[in-house]
Write an enzyme that holds these catalytic residues in place. Sequence first.
Site, PDB file in Angstrom:
ATOM      1  N   ARG A 146       0.765  -1.203  -0.060  1.00 38.51           N
ATOM      2  CA  ARG A 146       0.000   0.207  -0.058  1.00 38.51           C
ATOM      3  C   ARG A 146       0.867   1.357  -0.023  1.00 38.51           C
ATOM      4  NH1 ARG A 146      -4.921  -1.637   4.221  1.00 38.51           N
ATOM      5  NH2 ARG A 146      -5.291  -3.792   3.259  1.00 38.51           N
ATOM      6  N   ARG A 191       2.031   1.789  10.121  1.00 31.77           N
ATOM      7  CA  ARG A 191       1.493   2.182   8.965  1.00 31.77           C
ATOM      8  C   ARG A 191       2.679   1.975   7.885  1.00 31.77           C
ATOM      9  NH1 ARG A 191      -3.047   5.175   7.658  1.00 31.77           N
ATOM     10  NH2 ARG A 191      -3.178   5.901   9.888  1.00 31.77           N
ATOM     11  N   SER A 215     -10.288  -6.176   9.995  1.00 32.97           N
ATOM     12  CA  SER A 215     -11.709  -5.430   9.554  1.00 32.97           C
ATOM     13  C   SER A 215     -12.108  -6.472   8.728  1.00 32.97           C
ATOM     14  CB  SER A 215     -11.560  -4.173   8.466  1.00 32.97           C
ATOM     15  OG  SER A 215     -10.631  -4.817   7.277  1.00 32.97           O
ATOM     16  N   ARG A 270       0.667  -6.200  11.371  1.00 33.56           N
ATOM     17  CA  ARG A 270       0.431  -5.110  12.793  1.00 33.56           C
ATOM     18  C   ARG A 270       0.276  -5.741  13.933  1.00 33.56           C
ATOM     19  NH1 ARG A 270      -4.019  -0.489  11.710  1.00 33.56           N
ATOM     20  NH2 ARG A 270      -2.506  -0.056   9.672  1.00 33.56           N
TER      21      ARG A 270
END
Length: 434
Positions: free
Chosen positions: A259, A274, A349, A392
């Site tokens: 990403r 991140r 998520s 993470r």
Amino acid sequence: MIDLALLRENPEIVRRSQAARGNDQSTVDVALEADRSRRAALAAFEELRAEQNAFGKQVAKAPKEEKAALVAQAKDLAERVKQAQHAANEASERAAAALARIENVVIDGVPAGGEEDFVELRRVGDVPAFDFEPRDHLELGELLGAIDMERGAKVSGARFYFLRGIGARLEIALMNLALDKALQNGFVPMITPTLVRPEIMQGTGFLGEHADEVYHLDKDDDLYLVGTSEVALAGYHKDEIVDLSDGALRYAGWSTCYRREAGSHGKDTRGIIRVHQFNKLEMFVYTSAEEAEAEHLRLVALQEEMLTALGLAYRVIDVAAGDLGSSAARKYDIEAWVPTQGAFRELTSTSNCTTYQARRLDVRYRPQAEEGAPAAKTQHVATLNGTLATTRWIVALLETHQQADGSVLVPEVLRPYLGGLEVIRPLADAQAAR
């Protein structure tokens, strides 16, 4: 894309969804008009083509002395058909573009608003309390010889890192724990491609307003690096009719993810919260639209079982409509407590994309018909996705289970994957013990 029947018959539902997301409701009216124009242009083309076919038969049967005049008329008709086809194609392109601007219709009950308008559903576990000043995950990672950001930046630039020694082992242990959880619950393990074609990335909805998050190999390749194995798994059954007669199709995709983190400058620059590259085990499900919401809750339950087993305090939130991706009709995030930040941070998520992705990728199934009844018409499947482990998680694990001397207790559930290791000790201590 959204269900055209829903758009035509209940446009107000689509308008409310766009409003809840904070999007322009006029996109619905533009799409409706574009759809009407497309259908009108297509009808005009088909009418002319039928006329051309009938006229062609008339020419074939005409006497020789009449054919010259009829052939001239046929040429004129052929030109009109060509123009009508061109108009129909242009109208179809305009309609497709207009429909693409409408994001998936959110499910009733999803909170309206933006990033801060989520609804907290529950909190689980005790927030850790320390009788010493806790270290953050990067300081712990450096003490343990687990994380090397400096050399990551030297080799690849900012927001890259090396996991080394126990850090590498810890990530592999997490991923294998998650894989075993997936296998126990009927998921087929998959090692997925991390480069995909544009039509796959587009079909999953990742080339909308967040396209700047995606790495693109242009020139001779024209391939995209995925930010989640969801993309490859959604494309796995593209243009297929899948068999759901024995229940949902469940896959667990293990992949490296990439990403850009565009727009996140200055946010979470310390450590591995991140970053541009990480590993993830992603659950992906194909099921019927009727079963999708129940399946969504099952995915959340699996995620909660993982976090509870790892001894992490967390909360579950119902993400607001304006913070959903374009494909998601509802998303639940699970955020673990990060002690040095004094805050919950997203670890997982899971999204219910209803039939939105399947319509774009044309993945269908045939419902079972009642005995003696004719075969049922195919319908688009619903797709769902959810994280079961990712890099993470190391952040919350190290910070939650740290001790005053910089060592970290290994959650009991992870010990079998680390050769029975119970405590991860600072590198100097480990070397001195040898």
